[in-house]
Design a protein around this motif. Structure first.
Motif, PDB file in Angstrom:
ATOM      1  N   ASP A 194      19.256  11.753  86.326  1.00 46.34           N
ATOM      2  CA  ASP A 194      19.988  10.906  87.282  1.00 46.34           C
ATOM      3  C   ASP A 194      19.801   9.429  86.927  1.00 46.34           C
ATOM      4  O   ASP A 194      20.763   8.654  86.893  1.00 46.34           O
ATOM      5  CB  ASP A 194      19.487  11.154  88.705  1.00 46.34           C
ATOM      6  CG  ASP A 194      19.988  12.454  89.295  1.00 46.34           C
ATOM      7  OD1 ASP A 194      20.960  13.026  88.757  1.00 46.34           O
ATOM      8  OD2 ASP A 194      19.408  12.912  90.301  1.00 46.34           O
ATOM      9  N   GLY A 195      18.556   9.045  86.675  1.00 43.90           N
ATOM     10  CA  GLY A 195      18.281   7.660  86.314  1.00 43.90           C
ATOM     11  C   GLY A 195      18.909   7.279  84.992  1.00 43.90           C
ATOM     12  O   GLY A 195      19.420   6.163  84.823  1.00 43.90           O
ATOM     13  N   ALA A 196      18.885   8.216  84.032  1.00 46.54           N
ATOM     14  CA  ALA A 196      19.479   7.946  82.726  1.00 46.54           C
ATOM     15  C   ALA A 196      20.973   7.708  82.834  1.00 46.54           C
ATOM     16  O   ALA A 196      21.530   6.828  82.147  1.00 46.54           O
ATOM     17  CB  ALA A 196      19.201   9.120  81.786  1.00 46.54           C
ATOM     18  N   MET A 197      21.645   8.460  83.677  1.00 42.11           N
ATOM     19  CA  MET A 197      23.091   8.289  83.827  1.00 42.11           C
ATOM     20  C   MET A 197      23.426   6.913  84.373  1.00 42.11           C
ATOM     21  O   MET A 197      24.408   6.288  83.950  1.00 42.11           O
ATOM     22  CB  MET A 197      23.657   9.377  84.743  1.00 42.11           C
ATOM     23  CG  MET A 197      23.655  10.765  84.130  1.00 42.11           C
ATOM     24  SD  MET A 197      24.608  10.874  82.600  1.00 42.11           S
ATOM     25  CE  MET A 197      26.266  10.527  83.201  1.00 42.11           C
ATOM     26  N   PHE A 198      22.611   6.418  85.300  1.00 49.84           N
ATOM     27  CA  PHE A 198      22.873   5.071  85.825  1.00 49.84           C
ATOM     28  C   PHE A 198      22.471   4.016  84.798  1.00 49.84           C
ATOM     29  O   PHE A 198      23.236   3.100  84.494  1.00 49.84           O
ATOM     30  CB  PHE A 198      22.119   4.838  87.131  1.00 49.84           C
ATOM     31  CG  PHE A 198      22.513   3.544  87.799  1.00 49.84           C
ATOM     32  CD1 PHE A 198      23.559   3.505  88.702  1.00 49.84           C
ATOM     33  CD2 PHE A 198      21.843   2.360  87.507  1.00 49.84           C
ATOM     34  CE1 PHE A 198      23.937   2.314  89.301  1.00 49.84           C
ATOM     35  CE2 PHE A 198      22.218   1.159  88.099  1.00 49.84           C
ATOM     36  CZ  PHE A 198      23.274   1.141  89.002  1.00 49.84           C
ATOM     37  N   ALA A 199      21.278   4.149  84.244  1.00 49.67           N
ATOM     38  CA  ALA A 199      20.769   3.138  83.317  1.00 49.67           C
ATOM     39  C   ALA A 199      21.614   3.051  82.049  1.00 49.67           C
ATOM     40  O   ALA A 199      21.752   1.977  81.463  1.00 49.67           O
ATOM     41  CB  ALA A 199      19.314   3.443  82.957  1.00 49.67           C
ATOM     42  N   LYS A 200      22.185   4.173  81.622  1.00 46.45           N
ATOM     43  CA  LYS A 200      23.002   4.184  80.417  1.00 46.45           C
ATOM     44  C   LYS A 200      24.468   3.895  80.692  1.00 46.45           C
ATOM     45  O   LYS A 200      25.107   3.121  79.975  1.00 46.45           O
ATOM     46  CB  LYS A 200      22.881   5.547  79.712  1.00 46.45           C
ATOM     47  CG  LYS A 200      23.773   5.748  78.485  1.00 46.45           C
ATOM     48  CD  LYS A 200      23.348   4.935  77.282  1.00 46.45           C
ATOM     49  CE  LYS A 200      24.065   3.630  77.080  1.00 46.45           C
ATOM     50  NZ  LYS A 200      23.651   2.923  75.862  1.00 46.45           N
ATOM     51  N   MET A 201      25.028   4.510  81.748  1.00 46.93           N
ATOM     52  CA  MET A 201      26.476   4.525  81.900  1.00 46.93           C
ATOM     53  C   MET A 201      27.029   3.553  82.921  1.00 46.93           C
ATOM     54  O   MET A 201      28.246   3.467  83.098  1.00 46.93           O
ATOM     55  CB  MET A 201      26.936   5.945  82.239  1.00 46.93           C
ATOM     56  CG  MET A 201      26.620   6.945  81.124  1.00 46.93           C
ATOM     57  SD  MET A 201      27.241   6.411  79.501  1.00 46.93           S
ATOM     58  CE  MET A 201      29.002   6.479  79.803  1.00 46.93           C
ATOM     59  N   ARG A 202      26.178   2.811  83.615  1.00 48.03           N
ATOM     60  CA  ARG A 202      26.687   1.737  84.462  1.00 48.03           C
ATOM     61  C   ARG A 202      27.535   0.802  83.603  1.00 48.03           C
ATOM     62  O   ARG A 202      27.132   0.398  82.514  1.00 48.03           O
ATOM     63  CB  ARG A 202      25.514   0.975  85.075  1.00 48.03           C
ATOM     64  CG  ARG A 202      25.911  -0.212  85.928  1.00 48.03           C
ATOM     65  CD  ARG A 202      24.679  -1.007  86.306  1.00 48.03           C
ATOM     66  NE  ARG A 202      24.985  -2.161  87.121  1.00 48.03           N
ATOM     67  CZ  ARG A 202      24.297  -3.292  87.100  1.00 48.03           C
ATOM     68  NH1 ARG A 202      23.254  -3.428  86.281  1.00 48.03           N
ATOM     69  NH2 ARG A 202      24.624  -4.292  87.876  1.00 48.03           N
ATOM     70  N   ASN A 203      28.739   0.514  84.070  1.00 45.85           N
ATOM     71  CA  ASN A 203      29.655  -0.366  83.344  1.00 45.85           C
ATOM     72  C   ASN A 203      30.010   0.209  81.963  1.00 45.85           C
ATOM     73  O   ASN A 203      30.289  -0.530  81.025  1.00 45.85           O
ATOM     74  CB  ASN A 203      29.058  -1.763  83.187  1.00 45.85           C
ATOM     75  CG  ASN A 203      30.123  -2.840  83.108  1.00 45.85           C
ATOM     76  OD1 ASN A 203      31.111  -2.804  83.842  1.00 45.85           O
ATOM     77  ND2 ASN A 203      29.954  -3.785  82.222  1.00 45.85           N
ATOM     78  N   GLY A 204      29.972   1.519  81.835  1.00 45.90           N
ATOM     79  CA  GLY A 204      30.314   2.148  80.571  1.00 45.90           C
ATOM     80  C   GLY A 204      29.335   1.853  79.454  1.00 45.90           C
ATOM     81  O   GLY A 204      29.680   1.923  78.274  1.00 45.90           O
ATOM     82  N   GLY A 205      28.089   1.539  79.822  1.00 46.24           N
ATOM     83  CA  GLY A 205      27.082   1.216  78.819  1.00 46.24           C
ATOM     84  C   GLY A 205      27.133  -0.218  78.342  1.00 46.24           C
ATOM     85  O   GLY A 205      26.330  -0.629  77.505  1.00 46.24           O
ATOM     86  N   GLN A 206      28.057  -1.004  78.884  1.00 43.64           N
ATOM     87  CA  GLN A 206      28.228  -2.389  78.461  1.00 43.64           C
ATOM     88  C   GLN A 206      27.436  -3.318  79.385  1.00 43.64           C
ATOM     89  O   GLN A 206      27.990  -4.087  80.173  1.00 43.64           O
ATOM     90  CB  GLN A 206      29.717  -2.755  78.462  1.00 43.64           C
ATOM     91  CG  GLN A 206      30.538  -1.894  77.518  1.00 43.64           C
ATOM     92  CD  GLN A 206      32.028  -2.158  77.612  1.00 43.64           C
ATOM     93  OE1 GLN A 206      32.651  -2.679  76.703  1.00 43.64           O
ATOM     94  NE2 GLN A 206      32.619  -1.785  78.739  1.00 43.64           N
ATOM     95  N   ALA A 207      26.123  -3.220  79.283  1.00 40.86           N
ATOM     96  CA  ALA A 207      25.219  -4.014  80.108  1.00 40.86           C
ATOM     97  C   ALA A 207      23.979  -4.338  79.296  1.00 40.86           C
ATOM     98  O   ALA A 207      23.488  -3.498  78.528  1.00 40.86           O
ATOM     99  CB  ALA A 207      24.838  -3.256  81.381  1.00 40.86           C
ATOM    100  N   CYS A 208      23.452  -5.536  79.475  1.00 32.92           N
ATOM    101  CA  CYS A 208      22.266  -5.937  78.718  1.00 32.92           C
ATOM    102  C   CYS A 208      21.043  -5.132  79.123  1.00 32.92           C
ATOM    103  O   CYS A 208      20.097  -4.991  78.348  1.00 32.92           O
ATOM    104  CB  CYS A 208      22.007  -7.434  78.889  1.00 32.92           C
ATOM    105  SG  CYS A 208      21.858  -7.946  80.607  1.00 32.92           S
TER     106      CYS A 208
END
Length: 401
Positions: A194-208
């Motif tokens: 669950d955490g990985a999906m948010f940490a990785k895929m928030r904004n399609g992975g386009q996050a610093c």
């Protein structure tokens, strides 16, 4: 901002390609910076104390740093703007905001909104330009500009620091990342995925702050990979204007090609594709959610920031191996640690050379928390109690009575 929530979200979906969920979440997040710093403006303190000699009184007061040049990226066009505008306003500064070339419309709308909300004319100026390097060089050479706040890549940040040195302009920099996502052998795997999906895929992975490499203990690597692959493969790829879309396009063709090159290199080095792995034909710049296993520790996916929906999984032997690998980078912005033992997770988190750590959670950004990194990931902090200090100068007055 809250009242015009839908309008702002729609602008971001059209100009940046955010999904509906990401766009609406960003508006809520961006608005909170105004709420937080409107309350912090009355808490700017000072001090009054006696000198050790007893001969005089030491007073310190804070004043606005002055005209501030704010440079924001394309990936969070509302939140990156308000995270700089709000503390600058609260401190009493005037400012010029230069938004990214890819996403000027959100910034222009915010400037109009601020004017309608009561910001005095000329206090918040927004200047889009397709000649950013020329403009920034001119602005940093102007004696009125006393502050630079930049969010973007580390190479550009280095050039800005060098240019700022000519006039000793006060700098705050939030630069690139290479966030490790550590899954230890005692982790709750459901929570970790669950955490990985948010940490990785928030904004399609386009996050610093996006999880850039997954360092997974040997004992749970297989199960974690299976669970993450199932979740990633289920993300529906499509245009941001479609409310059913779970993964929108990347920002432009250059980004799409860069992601594809890195994935191709990793596969050539022995990585195994569990899902995704190749760009999708347009129209539009699409790259599917991708999971790669058996990723080489030295490939670009593991050593450089990849702004996109790719999850490279690297096997680690134990927590010491994970910490060594996590710290083996010049970046130090964000990291994530999952363990069933909170004490163990906190211990590992404190050994990581980065400014922010998610402990058993994939969401770390909060207007009330100090955001920023160490090493090549930046200088200073945004948000939290510390954020307003970036726009203040301290004056010491020696007095006798």
């Amino acid at each position: 901002m809250v009242a015009e929530h839908d309008v702002i979200a729609s602008i971001m979906r059209l100009e940046m390609g955010k999904t509906a969920a990401d766009a609406h979440a960003e508006v809520r997040y961006a608005a909170e910076f105004f709420r937080w710093f409107s309350e912090e403006t009355v808490r700017v303190g000072g001090s009054l104390r006696r000198a050790p000699s007893g001969n005089n009184t030491i007073l310190t007061v804070h004043r606005p740093v002055g005209v501030s040049l704010l440079l924001t990226p394309w990936n969070f066009p509302a939140a990156m703007a308000t995270r700089k505008i709000a503390p600058a306003l609260a401190a009493g500064c005037t400012m010029v905001l230069k938004p990214a070339e890819d996403t000027p419309l959100t910034a222009l709308y915010l400037a109009d909104l601020l004017g309608r909300a009561g910001a005095p004319e000329g206090v918040v100026s927004v200047l889009p330009t397709d000649r950013p390097a020329e403009f920034v060089e001119w602005a940093l050479g102007d004696g009125r500009v006393r502050k630079l706040s930049f969010t973007g890549s580390t190479p550009v940040g280095r050039r800005l620091v060098a240019k700022s040195a000519d006039r000793i302009v006060n700098c705050s920099l939030e630069l690139g990342g290479n966030a490790p996502f550590i899954v230890l052998d005692d982790a709750d795997l459901e929570a970790a995925v669950d955490g990985a999906m948010f940490a990785k895929m928030r904004n399609g992975g386009q996050a610093c702050t996006a999880a850039n490499r997954f360092l997974v203990h040997t004992a749970v690597k297989h199960e974690f990979t299976e669970r993450l692959t199932e979740r990633m493969a289920a993300l529906e790829l499509g245009p941001a204007t479609d409310d059913t879309t779970k993964l929108g396009p990347v920002i432009n063709a250059k980004r799409q090609y860069d992601i594809a090159d890195r994935v191709t290199e990793a596969i050539a080095d022995g990585a195994v594709v569990h899902t995704g792995g190749a760009p999708v034909e347009g129209p539009g710049c699409y790259f599917p959610a991708t999971v790669l296993g058996e990723v080489d520790r030295e490939c670009r996916l593991a050593t450089e920031e990849t702004f996109g929906p790719v999850a490279p999984i690297i096997e680690v032997a134990d927590e010491n191996d994970a910490v060594r690998l996590a710290n083996a980078t010049e970046m130090g912005l964000a990291a994530y640690v999952y363990s069933g033992n909170l004490g163990r997770a906190l211990s590992v988190g404190q050994r990581l050379e980065c400014g922010m750590v998610g402990v058993n959670r994939g969401a770390i950004s909060d207007p009330a928390a100090p955001f920023g990194g160490m090493k090549q990931s930046g200088l200073g902090r945004e948000g939290g109690f510390e954020g307003i200090n970036e726009y203040l100068e301290t004056t010491y007055l020696a007095a006798h009575w």
